[in-house]
Design a protein around this motif. Structure first.
Motif, mmCIF file in Angstrom:
data_model
loop_
_atom_site.group_PDB
_atom_site.id
_atom_site.type_symbol
_atom_site.label_atom_id
_atom_site.label_comp_id
_atom_site.label_asym_id
_atom_site.label_seq_id
_atom_site.Cartn_x
_atom_site.Cartn_y
_atom_site.Cartn_z
ATOM 1 N N ASP A 9 6.363 -9.243 -0.753
ATOM 2 C CA ASP A 9 7.379 -8.864 -1.574
ATOM 3 C C ASP A 9 7.487 -9.845 -2.795
ATOM 4 O OD1 ASP A 9 7.633 -6.477 -0.329
ATOM 5 O OD2 ASP A 9 9.114 -7.272 1.068
ATOM 6 N N LYS A 30 0.793 -6.359 3.541
ATOM 7 C CA LYS A 30 1.796 -5.256 3.241
ATOM 8 C C LYS A 30 1.997 -5.291 1.827
ATOM 9 C CE LYS A 30 6.227 -4.016 4.142
ATOM 10 N NZ LYS A 30 6.712 -3.398 3.228
ATOM 11 N N GLN A 184 18.838 -7.245 6.160
ATOM 12 C CA GLN A 184 18.242 -6.599 7.437
ATOM 13 C C GLN A 184 19.654 -6.633 8.470
ATOM 14 O OE1 GLN A 184 15.832 -4.551 7.718
ATOM 15 N NE2 GLN A 184 13.954 -5.707 6.714
ATOM 16 N N GLY A 204 8.445 -10.594 6.201
ATOM 17 C CA GLY A 204 8.291 -10.962 4.661
ATOM 18 C C GLY A 204 8.922 -12.111 4.663
ATOM 19 N N ARG A 205 10.415 -12.082 4.428
ATOM 20 C CA ARG A 205 11.099 -13.539 3.972
ATOM 21 C C ARG A 205 10.912 -14.739 4.805
ATOM 22 N NH1 ARG A 205 16.081 -9.982 2.188
ATOM 23 N NH2 ARG A 205 14.974 -8.553 3.778
HETATM 24 O O1 C5P Z 1 11.856 -9.804 4.245
HETATM 25 P P1 C5P Z 1 11.656 -8.893 5.351
HETATM 26 O O2 C5P Z 1 11.056 -9.605 6.507
HETATM 27 O O3 C5P Z 1 12.969 -8.346 5.589
HETATM 28 O O4 C5P Z 1 10.623 -7.669 4.898
HETATM 29 C C1 C5P Z 1 10.648 -6.723 5.596
HETATM 30 C C2 C5P Z 1 9.659 -5.513 4.830
HETATM 31 O O5 C5P Z 1 9.525 -4.460 5.626
HETATM 32 C C3 C5P Z 1 10.018 -5.404 3.519
HETATM 33 O O6 C5P Z 1 8.944 -5.119 2.718
HETATM 34 C C4 C5P Z 1 10.547 -3.994 3.621
HETATM 35 O O7 C5P Z 1 10.453 -3.062 2.634
HETATM 36 C C5 C5P Z 1 9.762 -3.073 4.953
HETATM 37 N N1 C5P Z 1 10.568 -2.193 5.694
HETATM 38 C C6 C5P Z 1 11.771 -2.280 6.295
HETATM 39 N N2 C5P Z 1 12.504 -1.466 6.949
HETATM 40 C C7 C5P Z 1 11.909 -0.466 7.292
HETATM 41 C C8 C5P Z 1 10.597 -0.075 6.522
HETATM 42 C C9 C5P Z 1 9.988 -1.247 5.722
HETATM 43 O O8 C5P Z 1 12.393 -3.543 6.170
HETATM 44 N N3 C5P Z 1 12.325 0.788 7.847
#
Ligand code: C5P
Length: 224
Positions: A9, A30, A184, A204-205
């Motif tokens: 991201d 992703k 989250q 992601g992060r």
């Molecule tokens: O940074 P982080 O680990 O929170 O990133 C989670 C990734 O998963 C992001 O790209 C987000 O768009 C994706 N995602 C999510 N929840 C969902 C589907 C996809 O966080 N239900």
């Protein structure tokens, strides 16, 4: 063995590829709508050229013919995994699954940004249990022929029991112990998500924003 997917991201493809080059042995990348709208199919090809499987997470929700066409286009581009919204309904899910071929198509059940009142507003009825809704939509995805679902770490145990051993369950919202949750609401550690039955983790992060992303990536791999 649970597979690791890194969510790139980033606001631009150059930074995303620079990070990808530092993550030795990464198999899954992703790409979401922000990066894809900026960089398009070229970036998908650049990741694929580095030997990675690309997960194109655009969460399609449209009429069956349109979603089927989008899935076909993703497949032609060499995308390995993509997402549709289960709320698109059985006809849309079936059309999408028929177009998928080798592409692993996943259904998004309940968005992690939805709590019960928000979901009630969408569906126009009382929703006493979001886990029940996730299970209902996940069953619809699998019945339509999708490879699996995207689910929060909170629901993965319940869904694994409901769906049996075959469907993929891809879990985002994963954090290394001690990392900030950010936006989250319901995070899990990599080890916990794997133990509950996730086939793939999206991180992601915890990696992309770490002081040393390559080191954080290694720690996630080791915890699996
Ligand atoms: O940074 P982080 O680990 O929170 O990133 C989670 C990734 O998963 C992001 O790209 C987000 O768009 C994706 N995602 C999510 N929840 C969902 C589907 C996809 O966080 N239900």
């Amino acid at each position: 063995m649970t597979e690791l997917i890194v969510a790139f991201d980033y606001p631009n493809g150059r930074d995303a590829l620079a990070l990808a080059d530092r993550l030795n042995g990464l198999r899954w990348a992703k790409l979401g709508p922000v990066l894809y709208v900026r960089e398009g199919p070229t970036l998908v090809r650049e990741f694929a050229a580095r030997g990675m499987h690309v997960f194109l997470d655009l969460k399609w929700h449209d009429i069956p013919n349109t979603v089927s066409g989008a899935v076909t286009a993703a497949r032609d581009l060499g995308v390995a995994m993509a997402t549709v919204h289960c709320l698109g309904g059985a006809a849309m899910l079936t059309a999408a699954a028929l177009a998928a071929g080798d592409l692993a198509l996943l259904g998004v059940t309940v968005l992690t940004s939805h709590d019960a009142p928000a979901f009630e507003q969408v569906v126009g009825r009382g929703v006493p249990d979001l886990g029940f809704e996730a299970e209902r939509l996940a069953r619809a995805a699998v019945a339509a022929g999708l490879r699996g679902v995207v689910a929060s770490g909170h629901d993965v145990g319940l869904l694994r029991e409901a769906l049996g051993p075959e469907p993929w369950i891809v879990v985002p919202g994963v954090r290394l112990p001690g990392d900030a949750a950010g936006d989250q609401a319901r995070t899990v550690t990599p080890a916990e998500a794997a133990r509950r039955g996730a086939t793939h983790l999206v991180v992601g992060r915890s990696i992309t924003q770490a002081a040393d992303p390559a080191e954080a990536y290694q720690r996630v791999l080791e915890s699996l």
